[in-house]
Motif scaffolding. Structure first.
Motif, PDB file in Angstrom:
ATOM      1  N   ARG A 264      27.258  56.672 -19.274  1.00 15.94           N
ATOM      2  CA  ARG A 264      27.277  56.921 -20.719  1.00 15.94           C
ATOM      3  C   ARG A 264      26.937  58.379 -20.982  1.00 15.94           C
ATOM      4  NH1 ARG A 264      27.611  53.262 -24.573  1.00 15.94           N
ATOM      5  NH2 ARG A 264      27.576  51.030 -24.059  1.00 15.94           N
ATOM      6  N   PHE A 265      27.590  58.908 -21.988  1.00 15.70           N
ATOM      7  CA  PHE A 265      27.315  60.292 -22.377  1.00 15.70           C
ATOM      8  C   PHE A 265      26.081  60.351 -23.268  1.00 15.70           C
ATOM      9  CE2 PHE A 265      31.926  60.667 -21.507  1.00 15.70           C
ATOM     10  CZ  PHE A 265      31.871  61.698 -20.593  1.00 15.70           C
ATOM     11  N   ASP A 266      25.372  61.450 -23.162  1.00 12.81           N
ATOM     12  CA  ASP A 266      24.201  61.687 -23.999  1.00 12.81           C
ATOM     13  C   ASP A 266      24.161  63.170 -24.350  1.00 12.81           C
ATOM     14  OD1 ASP A 266      21.955  61.307 -25.451  1.00 12.81           O
ATOM     15  OD2 ASP A 266      20.624  60.893 -23.761  1.00 12.81           O
ATOM     16  N   VAL A 267      23.333  63.516 -25.315  1.00  8.37           N
ATOM     17  CA  VAL A 267      23.202  64.897 -25.782  1.00  8.37           C
ATOM     18  C   VAL A 267      21.761  65.327 -25.620  1.00  8.37           C
ATOM     19  CG1 VAL A 267      23.443  66.461 -27.745  1.00  8.37           C
ATOM     20  CG2 VAL A 267      25.087  64.616 -27.423  1.00  8.37           C
ATOM     21  N   GLN A 268      21.582  66.491 -25.041  1.00 14.40           N
ATOM     22  CA  GLN A 268      20.259  67.082 -24.891  1.00 14.40           C
ATOM     23  C   GLN A 268      20.273  68.475 -25.509  1.00 14.40           C
ATOM     24  OE1 GLN A 268      19.272  67.074 -20.719  1.00 14.40           O
ATOM     25  NE2 GLN A 268      18.675  64.908 -20.704  1.00 14.40           N
ATOM     26  N   TRP A 269      19.142  68.843 -26.082  1.00 14.72           N
ATOM     27  CA  TRP A 269      19.036  70.175 -26.685  1.00 14.72           C
ATOM     28  C   TRP A 269      17.619  70.701 -26.499  1.00 14.72           C
ATOM     29  CZ3 TRP A 269      19.612  65.660 -29.415  1.00 14.72           C
ATOM     30  CH2 TRP A 269      18.518  65.256 -30.183  1.00 14.72           C
ATOM     31  N   SER A 270      17.519  72.004 -26.593  1.00 15.55           N
ATOM     32  CA  SER A 270      16.225  72.686 -26.507  1.00 15.55           C
ATOM     33  C   SER A 270      16.257  73.886 -27.445  1.00 15.55           C
ATOM     34  CB  SER A 270      15.930  73.146 -25.069  1.00 15.55           C
ATOM     35  OG  SER A 270      16.929  74.054 -24.627  1.00 15.55           O
ATOM     36  N   THR A 271      15.099  74.231 -27.969  1.00 16.04           N
ATOM     37  CA  THR A 271      14.974  75.351 -28.912  1.00 16.04           C
ATOM     38  C   THR A 271      14.692  76.635 -28.145  1.00 16.04           C
ATOM     39  OG1 THR A 271      14.090  73.831 -30.567  1.00 16.04           O
ATOM     40  CG2 THR A 271      13.793  76.182 -30.962  1.00 16.04           C
ATOM     41  N   ASP A 272      15.477  77.675 -28.457  1.00 13.71           N
ATOM     42  CA  ASP A 272      15.292  78.981 -27.828  1.00 13.71           C
ATOM     43  C   ASP A 272      14.273  79.768 -28.657  1.00 13.71           C
ATOM     44  OD1 ASP A 272      15.431  81.419 -26.585  1.00 13.71           O
ATOM     45  OD2 ASP A 272      17.609  81.455 -26.428  1.00 13.71           O
ATOM     46  N   GLU A 273      13.007  79.684 -28.291  1.00 15.77           N
ATOM     47  CA  GLU A 273      11.958  80.346 -29.051  1.00 15.77           C
ATOM     48  C   GLU A 273      12.090  81.870 -28.986  1.00 15.77           C
ATOM     49  OE1 GLU A 273      10.014  78.862 -30.963  1.00 15.77           O
ATOM     50  OE2 GLU A 273      10.271  76.764 -30.353  1.00 15.77           O
ATOM     51  N   GLN A 274      12.595  82.397 -27.878  1.00 15.24           N
ATOM     52  CA  GLN A 274      12.746  83.847 -27.767  1.00 15.24           C
ATOM     53  C   GLN A 274      13.779  84.377 -28.761  1.00 15.24           C
ATOM     54  OE1 GLN A 274      13.593  84.841 -23.700  1.00 15.24           O
ATOM     55  NE2 GLN A 274      11.496  84.436 -23.008  1.00 15.24           N
ATOM     56  N   ALA A 275      14.887  83.645 -28.917  1.00 20.54           N
ATOM     57  CA  ALA A 275      15.909  84.075 -29.879  1.00 20.54           C
ATOM     58  C   ALA A 275      15.379  83.997 -31.305  1.00 20.54           C
ATOM     59  CB  ALA A 275      17.154  83.211 -29.730  1.00 20.54           C
ATOM     60  N   ILE A 276      14.583  82.966 -31.619  1.00 17.97           N
ATOM     61  CA  ILE A 276      14.002  82.853 -32.959  1.00 17.97           C
ATOM     62  C   ILE A 276      13.038  84.007 -33.220  1.00 17.97           C
ATOM     63  CG2 ILE A 276      12.519  81.429 -34.422  1.00 17.97           C
ATOM     64  CD1 ILE A 276      13.688  78.982 -33.088  1.00 17.97           C
ATOM     65  N   ALA A 277      12.185  84.320 -32.255  1.00 11.32           N
ATOM     66  CA  ALA A 277      11.236  85.424 -32.419  1.00 11.32           C
ATOM     67  C   ALA A 277      11.969  86.759 -32.523  1.00 11.32           C
ATOM     68  CB  ALA A 277      10.254  85.439 -31.248  1.00 11.32           C
ATOM     69  N   TYR A 278      13.064  86.906 -31.777  1.00  8.95           N
ATOM     70  CA  TYR A 278      13.846  88.156 -31.820  1.00  8.95           C
ATOM     71  C   TYR A 278      14.432  88.367 -33.217  1.00  8.95           C
ATOM     72  CZ  TYR A 278      17.282  91.679 -30.352  1.00  8.95           C
ATOM     73  OH  TYR A 278      18.026  92.836 -30.228  1.00  8.95           O
ATOM     74  N   ASP A 279      15.037  87.342 -33.779  1.00 11.51           N
ATOM     75  CA  ASP A 279      15.648  87.482 -35.097  1.00 11.51           C
ATOM     76  C   ASP A 279      14.605  87.551 -36.210  1.00 11.51           C
ATOM     77  OD1 ASP A 279      18.031  87.448 -33.831  1.00 11.51           O
ATOM     78  OD2 ASP A 279      18.702  85.505 -34.581  1.00 11.51           O
ATOM     79  N   ARG A 280      13.483  86.872 -36.015  1.00  9.95           N
ATOM     80  CA  ARG A 280      12.458  86.900 -37.057  1.00  9.95           C
ATOM     81  C   ARG A 280      11.867  88.295 -37.217  1.00  9.95           C
ATOM     82  NH1 ARG A 280       7.118  82.940 -37.592  1.00  9.95           N
ATOM     83  NH2 ARG A 280       6.590  83.593 -39.720  1.00  9.95           N
ATOM     84  N   ARG A 281      11.902  89.076 -36.172  1.00  7.21           N
ATOM     85  CA  ARG A 281      11.387  90.441 -36.232  1.00  7.21           C
ATOM     86  C   ARG A 281      12.156  91.302 -37.241  1.00  7.21           C
ATOM     87  NH1 ARG A 281       6.780  93.354 -34.958  1.00  7.21           N
ATOM     88  NH2 ARG A 281       7.336  95.517 -34.487  1.00  7.21           N
ATOM     89  N   SER A 282      13.415  90.987 -37.462  1.00 10.69           N
ATOM     90  CA  SER A 282      14.248  91.778 -38.380  1.00 10.69           C
ATOM     91  C   SER A 282      14.652  90.981 -39.611  1.00 10.69           C
ATOM     92  CB  SER A 282      15.498  92.279 -37.658  1.00 10.69           C
ATOM     93  OG  SER A 282      16.259  91.198 -37.152  1.00 10.69           O
ATOM     94  N   ASP A 283      13.948  89.903 -39.920  1.00  8.95           N
ATOM     95  CA  ASP A 283      14.254  89.145 -41.133  1.00  8.95           C
ATOM     96  C   ASP A 283      14.061  90.017 -42.371  1.00  8.95           C
ATOM     97  OD1 ASP A 283      15.032  86.842 -39.944  1.00  8.95           O
ATOM     98  OD2 ASP A 283      13.149  85.765 -40.210  1.00  8.95           O
ATOM     99  N   GLY A 284      14.948  89.828 -43.349  1.00  6.79           N
ATOM    100  CA  GLY A 284      14.836  90.555 -44.607  1.00  6.79           C
ATOM    101  C   GLY A 284      15.321  91.978 -44.556  1.00  6.79           C
ATOM    102  N   MET A 285      15.965  92.392 -43.468  1.00  3.39           N
ATOM    103  CA  MET A 285      16.416  93.776 -43.308  1.00  3.39           C
ATOM    104  C   MET A 285      17.935  93.815 -43.211  1.00  3.39           C
ATOM    105  SD  MET A 285      13.677  95.100 -40.465  1.00  3.39           S
ATOM    106  CE  MET A 285      11.935  94.662 -40.601  1.00  3.39           C
ATOM    107  N   TYR A 286      18.527  94.819 -43.820  1.00  6.60           N
ATOM    108  CA  TYR A 286      19.970  95.029 -43.713  1.00  6.60           C
ATOM    109  C   TYR A 286      20.248  96.518 -43.904  1.00  6.60           C
ATOM    110  CZ  TYR A 286      19.813  94.999 -48.849  1.00  6.60           C
ATOM    111  OH  TYR A 286      19.507  95.262 -50.154  1.00  6.60           O
ATOM    112  N   PRO A 287      21.335  97.032 -43.288  1.00  2.02           N
ATOM    113  CA  PRO A 287      21.630  98.460 -43.340  1.00  2.02           C
ATOM    114  C   PRO A 287      22.665  98.805 -44.411  1.00  2.02           C
ATOM    115  CG  PRO A 287      22.842  97.472 -41.547  1.00  2.02           C
ATOM    116  CD  PRO A 287      22.138  96.341 -42.262  1.00  2.02           C
ATOM    117  N   LEU A 288      22.467  99.935 -45.048  1.00  2.00           N
ATOM    118  CA  LEU A 288      23.435 100.516 -45.970  1.00  2.00           C
ATOM    119  C   LEU A 288      23.944 101.827 -45.377  1.00  2.00           C
ATOM    120  CD1 LEU A 288      21.508 100.049 -49.350  1.00  2.00           C
ATOM    121  CD2 LEU A 288      23.239  98.539 -48.372  1.00  2.00           C
TER     122      LEU A 288
END
Length: 428
Positions: A264-288
């Motif tokens: 039988r097929f099943d689905v497994q997943w895991s959270t990439d905490e490093q990617a979340i921390a990487y993107d959270r460092r630049s939250d709310g920022m954008y370039p003009l």
């Protein structure tokens, strides 16, 4: 994009009265209705009062990025000069558009898209460095009186873009909170869908038995919630072993068994905490990005903050003016109808601009123009017209001759609004 319900098979860019009519066809629907054909409604506004100054209607499958050159040339012809500041979203940020404006002596401010190399380099630099932010605005929370303050910071990047133009990074504290909360909501929603998918796969009546079908469901969930960077999902095969007797009868010490393996097929997943921390460092920022090196970082931000008002005008034309649905078949008449809507939007913007400028000149902060005489700091044309909607003048006529005229008696508030608009009561 203005959506249309119908086939419109003849609306393919045919010639009508010696000019090419716009083609009503499928395209990128900003109304999230890819099943409907559409036309593109292109509008440009001035910074002074958000007044429409240019409009045109074009084919429904036209990309936004190819419309800016023609729009800018139209504005240059109307203004009679090219040194005005042209502000647009990330669709302007293409080499062809920016080079055309820069070579013609124009100035622009645009949002740099995430696909640019400069964006990725700065976000990587942020992981180990802290920019020297300069505070531009420190305002109360626009939604909640007890919420965190709305602070805006700017930082001019030390290195220019690959075109040698200035890059100004913007950081908003409230935008930081919203992006972080949205990321957590998307991850939680995706995990809930993966749980339901796992239950479907474990059911004996499931119809998802093939690997391609399961992979497609995983991809749809990941794309729907934009969590490809944060959730690592994989399809696995689980084996279930069942032992059965080789022969019928009551089991004994010498009974032989055979093993039956079900996959039988099943689905497994895991959270990439490093990617979340990487993107959270630049939250709310954008370039003009801008080619005007004389503008300070704060001036670049201030110019760009007025650009989202174009979305407010689009909202008004769809809600207040009710441009859709369109009950016309001929695309030439549809284009003419859209032009009338653009003129109506122009009149509305001029009324609002005149009234608000007069209020600022007279040091009037609010007017009791809302229903029940509630105060309004930024009156709209809709409320002004509502204020005069019950104003009537009657004439009693007999045999074609006016016997008596019942003139209008204006209230003090109506006279005040007319005075601010510069309209004499006698003329009204």
């Amino acid at each position: 994009s203005i959506s249309f319900c119908g086939g419109y098979r003849r609306a393919r860019g045919r010639q009508i009265r010696a000019r090419t009519a716009p083609a009503i066809t499928f395209g990128h629907s900003k109304a999230h209705r890819p099943d409907l054909k559409q036309l593109l409604f292109i509008l440009t506004m001035s910074a002074d009062g958000n007044v429409p100054v240019a409009f045109r209607c074009t084919d429904g499958n036209t990309s936004d990025s190819v419309t800016h050159v023609q729009t800018w040339e139209t504005l240059r012809a109307v203004a009679g000069r090219s040194d005005f500041l042209y502000v647009a979203d990330s669709k302007l940020c293409s080499r062809e558009n920016m080079d055309h404006i820069d070579r013609a002596g124009g100035r622009f401010v645009t949002v740099m898209p995430r696909s640019r190399l400069e964006d990725a380099q700065f976000r990587e630099w942020l992981q180990t460095h802290t920019p020297e932010w300069s505070l531009v605005w420190d305002r109360p929370n626009p939604r909640y009186s007890d919420g965190p303050r709305d602070c805006w910071y700017v930082h001019r990047a030390p290195l220019p873009s690959m075109e040698a133009w200035s890059i100004v990074w913007v950081w908003s504290t409230l935008l930081t909170l919203r992006q972080h909360a949205r990321r957590l909501r998307n991850i939680a929603a995706a995990i809930e869908e993966f749980e339901r998918l796992r239950q479907r796969l474990a059911s004996a009546k499931t119809r998802l038995r093939g690997a391609p079908e399961i992979d497609l469901q995983i991809k749809l969930i990941v794309d729907r919630h934009h969590v490809g960077r944060y959730l690592k999902v994989r399809r696995v095969v689980r084996e279930e072993h069942v032992f059965k007797q080789t022969r019928r009868g009551r089991p004994g010490p010498d009974t032989a068994y055979r093993k039956i393996t079900k996959r039988r097929f099943d689905v497994q997943w895991s959270t990439d905490e490093q990617a979340i921390a990487y993107d959270r460092r630049s939250d709310g920022m954008y370039p003009l990005m801008t080619n005007d090196r004389k503008l300070s970082a704060a001036q670049v931000l201030q110019a760009h903050k007025g650009q989202p008002m174009i979305e407010k005008r689009f909202e008004q034309i769809k809600t207040v003016h009710q441009i859709a649905p369109v009950f016309l078949k001929d695309e030439g008449r549809i284009e003419a109808l859209f032009t009338l809507y653009a003129i109506a939007l122009l009149v509305q913007a001029l009324i609002e601009r005149e009234l608000r400028q007069a209020m600022a000149h007279e040091a009037i902060e609010e007017l009791p123009i809302y229903p029940e005489q509630r105060q309004c700091a930024h009156p709209t044309t809709e409320q002004v017209l509502r204020l005069f909607s019950l104003a009537e003048r009657h004439q009693l006529r007999q045999h074609g001759r006016t016997v008596q005229a019942f003139n209008l008696t204006l209230t003090d508030l109506q006279r005040k609004v007319l005075a601010l608009l510069g309209v004499p009561a006698s003329t009204f």
